[in-house]
Design an enzyme around this catalytic site. Structure first.
Site, PDB file in Angstrom:
ATOM      1  N   GLU A 186       0.813  -1.221   0.000  1.00  0.00           N
ATOM      2  CA  GLU A 186       0.000   0.000   0.000  1.00  0.00           C
ATOM      3  C   GLU A 186       0.847   1.272   0.000  1.00  0.00           C
ATOM      4  O   GLU A 186       0.432   2.293   0.549  1.00  0.00           O
ATOM      5  CB  GLU A 186      -0.943   0.027   1.221  1.00  0.00           C
ATOM      6  CG  GLU A 186      -2.013  -1.016   1.217  1.00  0.00           C
ATOM      7  CD  GLU A 186      -3.088  -0.794   2.292  1.00  0.00           C
ATOM      8  OE1 GLU A 186      -2.804  -0.112   3.288  1.00  0.00           O
ATOM      9  OE2 GLU A 186      -4.192  -1.289   2.102  1.00  0.00           O
ATOM     10  N   GLU A 255      -6.985  -7.113  -1.024  1.00  0.00           N
ATOM     11  CA  GLU A 255      -7.619  -6.968   0.286  1.00  0.00           C
ATOM     12  C   GLU A 255      -9.064  -6.545   0.124  1.00  0.00           C
ATOM     13  O   GLU A 255      -9.351  -5.402  -0.185  1.00  0.00           O
ATOM     14  CB  GLU A 255      -6.918  -5.896   1.145  1.00  0.00           C
ATOM     15  CG  GLU A 255      -5.598  -6.321   1.692  1.00  0.00           C
ATOM     16  CD  GLU A 255      -5.044  -5.343   2.723  1.00  0.00           C
ATOM     17  OE1 GLU A 255      -5.815  -4.512   3.246  1.00  0.00           O
ATOM     18  OE2 GLU A 255      -3.834  -5.422   2.990  1.00  0.00           O
TER      19      GLU A 255
HETATM   20  C1  LIG Z   1      -5.660   2.486   2.929  1.00  0.00           C
HETATM   21  C2  LIG Z   1      -6.207   1.676   4.028  1.00  0.00           C
HETATM   22  O1  LIG Z   1      -7.161   2.043   4.675  1.00  0.00           O
HETATM   23  N1  LIG Z   1      -5.612   0.553   4.241  1.00  0.00           N
HETATM   24  C3  LIG Z   1      -6.047  -0.368   5.210  1.00  0.00           C
HETATM   25  C4  LIG Z   1      -6.656  -1.506   4.525  1.00  0.00           C
HETATM   26  O2  LIG Z   1      -7.097  -2.391   5.455  1.00  0.00           O
HETATM   27  C5  LIG Z   1      -6.050  -2.987   6.108  1.00  0.00           C
HETATM   28  C6  LIG Z   1      -6.638  -4.024   6.953  1.00  0.00           C
HETATM   29  O3  LIG Z   1      -7.520  -3.482   7.872  1.00  0.00           O
HETATM   30  C7  LIG Z   1      -5.283  -1.993   6.905  1.00  0.00           C
HETATM   31  O4  LIG Z   1      -4.131  -2.633   7.388  1.00  0.00           O
HETATM   32  C8  LIG Z   1      -4.898  -0.843   6.041  1.00  0.00           C
HETATM   33  O5  LIG Z   1      -4.468   0.190   6.837  1.00  0.00           O
END
Ligand SMILES: CC(=O)N[C@H]1CO[C@H](CO)[C@@H](O)[C@@H]1O
Ligand SMILES: *[C@@H]1O[C@H](CO)[C@@H](O)[C@H](O)[C@H]1NC(C)=O
Ligand SMILES: *[C@@H]1O[C@H](CO)[C@@H](O)[C@H](O)[C@H]1NC(C)=O
Ligand SMILES: *[C@@H]1O[C@H](CO)[C@@H](O)[C@H](O)[C@H]1NC(C)=O
Ligand SMILES: *[C@@H]1O[C@H](CO)[C@@H](O)[C@H](O)[C@H]1NC(C)=O
Ligand SMILES: *[C@@H]1O[C@H](CO)[C@@H](O)[C@H](O)[C@H]1NC(C)=O
Ligand SMILES: *[C@@H]1O[C@H](CO)[C@@H](O)[C@H](O)[C@H]1NC(C)=O
Ligand SMILES: *[C@@H]1O[C@H](CO)[C@@H](O)[C@H](O)[C@H]1NC(C)=O
Length: 839
Positions: A186, A255
Site C-alpha cells: 500500500e 484486500e
Molecule cells: C488504505 C487503508 O485504509 N488501508 C487499510 C486496509 O485495510 C487494512 C486491513 O484493515 C489496513 O491494514 C490498512 O491500513
C-alpha cells in the site's frame, strides 16, 4: 441476495485438490495474462483469504485452513511479521506460532495455494506496521524511502525469508504452494510526501524482488506506478471499478475487507454477508479473477502485537471465521455458496467475451460467452430501488444492492445463522461452580519513585521519546527527576500544579513517593495534557512519571516517526495573585529513565519465577493501581474455544501458564452513540455502519487458546492490573454454537450444522408452508405441513449436520395456495441429545 447454483462445482473443487496433491513434489508454472493468473497455462478464478499465522496458534492452523478450504477458498494469504521474527537485531524467532514454514506447509497439506506478502511493511493494525523498533534507532535511517541504512536492513530481512522459502522448496516453481509474493504494501497510498526518493525506492523494491528469481509473480498492492514485472493490485471494500495499470495485468483484489477492526472505545463493527457477497460478485462481474478476503480469520493480537495505537486485543474483524475459529454464520455459508458458483464458471469467465447491457439506474447485465455457453450477472448497484428488467424475454426482479448470477434465475441462498453462546466452566467435583481463589502482590515500584535511589544507567537533560529508550520492549517507561525547593523560591507556599504534556498514550504521576493520578488518551487524540495539584516540600522533591503505550502507530507517511511518551513540557505552575502565573519548567532537568516494570523484569507472570509465599492471600486489594493477581483454574471440558471474562478489571495484561493473552481494558467503554439496532446491507459500507454494543466494554472476553491450557492439573492465570479493578468476577467460559437457524424456499436445499463436537439436540422450531418472521423470531403462518417437524427431527436430531431437500414430497403437503412454500428451522446444538426431543 445472490443466486446459487451448486451444479458440478463440488466435483470441480475435488479435482483441483487432487491435482494439487499429485503435483506436490513437482514444479508447476504460475504466470498470468491480462485476464487471470495461470497455472500450468490454465487461467484460474482464485478465491483467497487472509489468515495471519501469529494471530492464532500453530495448533489452530489445520482447522482454520480446513474450514477455509471447505468454504471454497483456493488460496491462503498472509503477511510476514518482521518485528515478531527479528525482535532484536539479528536474533530471530520462528518458533511456536511464528513458525512460518510450518504454517505454509500446513496450507500445502490441505491442498491450497499461498500468497506470501513479505512486505516487510505490513500495516495490519500490527504494532509499528511490523517494523522492529530497533530499526528506528539505527543512526540516519529513514523508513520506506531511498535510504541506504533502511534498504540494507530491508534487503537483509526479505532475503532471509525468500531464502528460507527456497530452502524448504515452497515456491510453485519448486513444487511448493506459493503462487505469488508481495513486496512493499500500500505504498501508493502514502508515497506523495516521500517525493522522488519514494519513486526511486519503489523501483529499487521492484528490482530487489525481481532479483530473487522466485519463478512466480510479484504483486504490489495500491501501487499504480508498480514497475513491471510487478503486478499492481487493489485493496478496499469494493474494487469492481478499479483497473490495473497495464493490459497484461489481471484484475487482482488483494484486500477485500470482510469487516473492520476495533479500537478501544469503539463499538463492534459489522459488515453484512449480503454486502460482502455483493462486492465479490460485482468484482467478478467486472472482470476480476483473483480476490482475497482481508481477513478470512482475524484472530487475536496476543502479547503486545496490537498496533493502531488503541487496537483491541481481539482482531475478530467480523471475518468469515470468528476470532476463535468458529464459522461466522451466515457470512461463512453465504460466501461458500458464492465461491462454489464462481468456481464452477471458471472456464467461461476466464475465456469468455463479456458484454454489458445497461438498464439505467445502475442496473447492469453482464454476459460472458464462451464455446456456445454463457453465464450472466444481473447487478443492481442502486442502494434503495429494486429493479425489474426484461432479460432474454424473462422478467427478473433484482433487489437493490444485489447481484443475481445466472443461469439459475433468482434463487435464495439458504445460509445458516449460528447463535454463539458462552458457557460457564464446568462445576468441580463438589458440584459447586469454581470460585477462583486469588492471591496478589503489589508491583514494587516504591524505590523508583526516588530518582537518586535507583541505579538506572539511562539519563539525559532532555525528555526522550519512549520508543527510542525502550526499543518497544515494554509498554512502560519511567521518567523521573528531582529538584530542590527553597523558602525563597516564588513558588513556595503557593498552590502548585504539575502540568505534563505527553504524546501518549497514558500517564501515571507520583510526587515525593505518593501517587497523584493517572490519565489516558482517547482514541485518535493521543496527545494530551495532564494536570494535578501537588504538595511540594522544602529541600529535595521527587517526580516520577510512568508513561504507558497502547500499541505503536502502523499507518501513514512517516508513521515510524510518530512521537510517543512524554515530550513535554513538564512544568510546575502557580498563580502569583496579581493574575500572573509562575512557571517552573522541568523539561531540561536531568531525567533518569527506567524501562518496564519490576514485575516484567522478574517475570511475575511466569509461574515458575515466583514462589508461592511471595503471593499474599489476605486483604486482597481492589481498585488499586499496579497490582498483580494470581489464581489457578481447571481447563474447561471438551474442545470448544475458551475465553476469559474480565469484567470488573480496569486495564493491563493477562497471562495463562505464562502465555501473554494480550492487553485487556475492560473498563474502556465503547462510545454511547453511533449504534443501530437494524442494519440495512444496501448502500456503500463504511467502518461506521452497522455498529453494535455501544456503551459496553470495547472488549470484555479474551481468547485463551486451548494449546495454552493443560489437559490435567491446574492452570495458572496471572493478571497485571494497572488502573485498579476487582478480580472477583473473572470467569472462564467456552464459546459454542448454541443455535443453528436457516430458511429457504421450495426447490432448494436447507443445511444445518453445529460446530465442534456438538450435535443437533432439539428442533426448536420448524414450519414448512408460509412461516413468518426472520431468523431468531420465526412464527408459524396461516398454513403449514403437519408432517414437516417430525421429518426434520428424524433427519437431524443426533447429527452434527443435516441437509433437507425442500419439497412437498419430502415434507408433506402444506395446503397453502401459493407459488412457493418456505421452510424455516431453528435447531439447538448441544453435546448430547435431549432424550425428550428425539421421541
Ligand atoms: C488504505 C487503508 O485504509 N488501508 C487499510 C486496509 O485495510 C487494512 C486491513 O484493515 C489496513 O491494514 C490498512 O491500513
Ligand atoms: C535500543 O536499540 C539500540 C539500537 O539497536 C541500542 O543501541 C540500545 O541499547 C537499545 N536500548 C535498549 C534499552 O535496549
Ligand atoms: C544480514 O546481515 C548480517 C550481518 O548483520 C550478515 O551476516 C548477513 O549475511 C546478512 N544477510 C544477508 C542476506 O545479506
Ligand atoms: C414482463 O413485464 C412486462 C412489464 O410489466 C410485461 O408487459 C410483460 O408481459 C412481462 N413479460 C413476461 C414474460 O412476464
Ligand atoms: C531519595 O533517596 C535518597 C538516597 O537514598 C535519600 O537521601 C532521599 O531522602 C530520598 N528522597 C525522598 C524524597 O524520598
Ligand atoms: C477521554 O475521555 C474521557 C471521557 O469522555 C475524559 O474523561 C478524558 O478526560 C478524556 N481524555 C483525554 C486525554 O482527552
Ligand atoms: C500542551 O498541551 C496543551 C493542551 O493540550 C496545549 O494547549 C499546549 O499547546 C501544549 N504545549 C506545547 C508546548 O505543546
Ligand atoms: C485576572 O484576569 C481575569 C480574566 O483575565 C480578570 O477578569 C480579572 O479581573 C483579573 N484580576 C486581576 C486582579 O487583575
Amino acid at each position: 441476495m445472490l443466486s446459487k447454483k451448486m451444479g458440478s462445482s463440488s466435483a470441480t473443487l475435488f479435482l483441483l485438490c487432487f491435482a494439487l496433491f499429485s503435483f506436490a513434489a513437482n514444479a508447476y508454472e504460475v504466470s498470468h495474462d491480462g485476464r487471470a493468473i495461470t497455472i500450468n497455462g490454465e487461467r484460474k478464478i482464485l478465491i483467497s483469504g487472509t489468515i495471519h499465522y501469529p494471530r492464532s496458534t500453530a495448533e489452530m492452523w489445520p482447522s482454520l485452513i480446513n474450514k477455509a478450504k471447505e468454504g471454497g477458498l483456493q488460496v491462503i494469504e498472509t503477511y510476514v511479521f518482521w518485528n515478531a521474527h527479528e525482535p532484536l537485531r539479528r536474533q530471530y524467532d520462528f518458533s511456536g506460532n511464528l513458525d512460518l514454514v510450518r504454517f505454509i506447509k500446513t496450507v500445502q497439506s490441505e491442498g491450497l495455494y499461498v500468497l506470501l506478502r513479505i512486505g516487510p511493511y505490513v500495516c495490519a493494525e500490527w504494532s509499528y506496521g511490523g517494523f522492529p523498533v530497533w530499526l528506528h534507532n539505527i543512526p540516519n535511517i529513514k523508513f520506506r524511502t531511498k535510504n541506504d541504512a533502511f534498504m540494507s536492513e530491508m534487503k537483509n530481512f526479505t532475503t532471509l525469508i525468500v531464502d528460507m522459502m527456497k530452502t524448504e522448496k515452497l515456491f510453485a516453481s519448486q513444487g511448493g504452494p506459493i503462487i505469488a509474493a508481495q513486496i512493499e504494501n500500500e505504498y501508493g497510498n502514502v508515497n506523495g510526501p516521500y517525493g522522488d526518493d519514494g519513486k526511486e525506492y519503489i523501483k529499487w523494491c521492484a528490482q530487489l524482488a525481481d532479483s530473487y528469481q522466485i519463478g512466480v509473480p510479484w504483486v504490489m498492492c495500491q501501487q499504480d506506478d508498480a514497475p513491471p514485472p510487478m503486478l499492481n493490485t487493489c485493496n478496499g471494500w469494493y474494487c469492481d471499478q478499479w483497473q490495473p495499470n497495464s493490459n497484461s495485468t489481471p484484475k487482482i483484489w488483494t484486500e477485500n475487507w470482510t469487516g473492520w477492526y476495533k479500537n478501544w472505545g469503539n463499538p463492534n463493527p459489522h459488515r453484512t454477508a449480503e454486502d460482502l457477497a455483493f462486492s465479490v460478485a460485482r468484482f467478478f462481474q467486472y472482470g476480476g479473477s483473483f480476490q482475497n478476503y482481508y481477513m478470512y480469520h482475524g484472530g487475536t493480537n496476543f502479547g503486545r502485537t496490537a498496533g493502531g495505537p488503541y487496537i483491541t486485543t481481539s482482531y475478530d474483524y467480523d471475518a468469515p471465521l470468528d476470532e476463535y475459529g468458529n464459522k461466522n454464520q451466515p457470512k461463512w455459508g453465504h460466501l461458500k455458496q458464492l465461491h462454489l458458483l464462481l468456481k464452477s464458471m471458471e472456464k467461461i469467465l476466464t475465456h469468455g467475451v463479456s458484454r454489458n447491457i445497461e438498464y439505467g439506474n445502475q442496473m447492469t447485465a453482464t454476459v460472458y460467452s464462451y464455446a456456445g455457453r454463457s453465464v450472466c450477472f444481473l447487478g443492481n448497484a442502486d442502494d434503495s430501488r429494486d429493479a425489474t428488467i426484461n432479460f432474454r424475454n424473462t422478467n427478473y426482479t433484482i433487489s437493490a444492492w444485489s447481484v443475481s448470477i445466472l443461469p439459475d434465475c433468482y434463487t435464495e441462498v439458504s445460509a445458516q445463522t449460528s447463535t454463539m453462546v458462552r458457557k460457564e466452566n464446568e462445576a468441580d467435583d463438589a458440584g459447586e461452580p469454581f470460585a477462583l481463589k486469588w492471591r496478589w502482590m503489589y508491583e514494587p515500584y516504591d524505590q523508583l519513585l526516588n530518582s537518586s535511589a535507583f541505579g538506572s544507567k539511562i539519563s539525559a537533560s532532555v525528555l526522550l521519546d519512549q520508543k527510542v529508550v525502550t526499543n518497544d520492549t515494554s509498554d512502560y517507561l519511567w521518567y523521573t527527576t528531582s529538584f530542590d525547593v527553597k523558602k525563597t523560591d516564588p513558588i513556595w507556599g503557593k498552590e502548585v500544579k504539575l502540568r505534563v504534556n505527553t504524546s501518549g498514550h497514558g500517564l501515571h504521576a507520583f510526587v515525593n513517593g505518593g501517587y497523584v493520578g493517572s490519565k489516558y488518551a482517547n482514541y485518535s487524540h493521543y496527545k494530551f495534557q495532564y494536570e494535578s495539584v501537588i504538595q511540594l516540600q522544602l529541600g529535595k522533591n521527587e517526580i516520577a512519571l510512568l508513561s504507558a503505550t497502547v500499541g505503536l502507530t502502523n499507518y501513514g507517511s512517516f508513521f515510524d516517526n510518530v512521537e510517543v511518551g512524554i515530550h513535554g513540557p513538564v512544568e510546575l505552575v502557580a498563580e502569583a495573585g496579581n493574575n500572573e502565573t509562575i512557571t517552573m519548567d522541568l523539561s531540561t532537568n536531568k531525567w533518569v529513565y527506567k524501562v518496564g516494570l519490576q514485575g516484567e523484569r522478574d517475570e511475575f507472570y511466569n509461574p515458575l519465577k515466583t514462589k508461592e509465599e511471595d503471593w499474599l492471600t489476605r486483604n486482597l486489594p481492589t481498585n488499586s493501581i499496579f497490582v498483580w493477581y494470581k489464581t489457578t483454574f481447571k481447563s474447561p471440558l471438551g474442545n470448544d474455544p475458551v475465553v476469559v471474562d474480565l469484567m470488573g478489571l480496569g486495564k493491563g495484561f493477562a497471562w495463562v501458564n505464562g502465555n501473554n493473552i494480550g492487553r485487556y481494558w475492560t473498563s474502556y467503554l465503547a462510545d454511547q452513540d453511533g449504534c443501530s439496532s437494524t442494519c440495512d446491507y444496501r448502500g456503500t459500507y463504511g467502518s461506521t455502519k452497522c455498529l453494535t454494543k455501544c456503551g459496553e466494554p470495547s472488549q470484555r472476553w479474551y481468547h485463551v487458546p486451548r494449546s495454552f491450557l493443560r489437559d490435567d492439573g491446574d492452570n495458572t492465570f496471572i493478571v497485571l492490573e494497572e488502573l485498579g479493578g476487582s478480580p472477583y468476577n473473572i470467569k472462564f467460559q467456552t464459546v459454542t454454537v448454541g443455535r443453528a437457524s436457516a430458511h429457504a424456499y421450495e426447490g432448494h436445499k436447507l443445511e444445518l450444522s453445529c460446530q465442534g463436537e456438538k450435535v443437533i439436540s432439539e428442533i426448536k422450531f420448524a414450519s414448512f408452508g408460509q412461516p413468518k418472521g426472520e431468523i431468531g423470531s420465526f412464527e408459524k403462518g396461516h398454513c403449514e405441513s403437519p408432517k414437516a417437524l417430525s421429518v426434520i427431527k428424524t433427519k437431524c436430531v443426533g447429527k452434527e449436520s443435516c441437509s433437507i431437500r425442500i419439497s412437498e414430497r419430502v415434507l408433506g403437503s402444506t395446503g397453502c395456495k401459493v407459488e412457493q412454500n418456505r421452510l424455516a428451522v431453528e435447531a439447538i446444538c448441544d453435546t448430547k441429545v435431549n432424550e425428550e426431543a428425539i421421541n
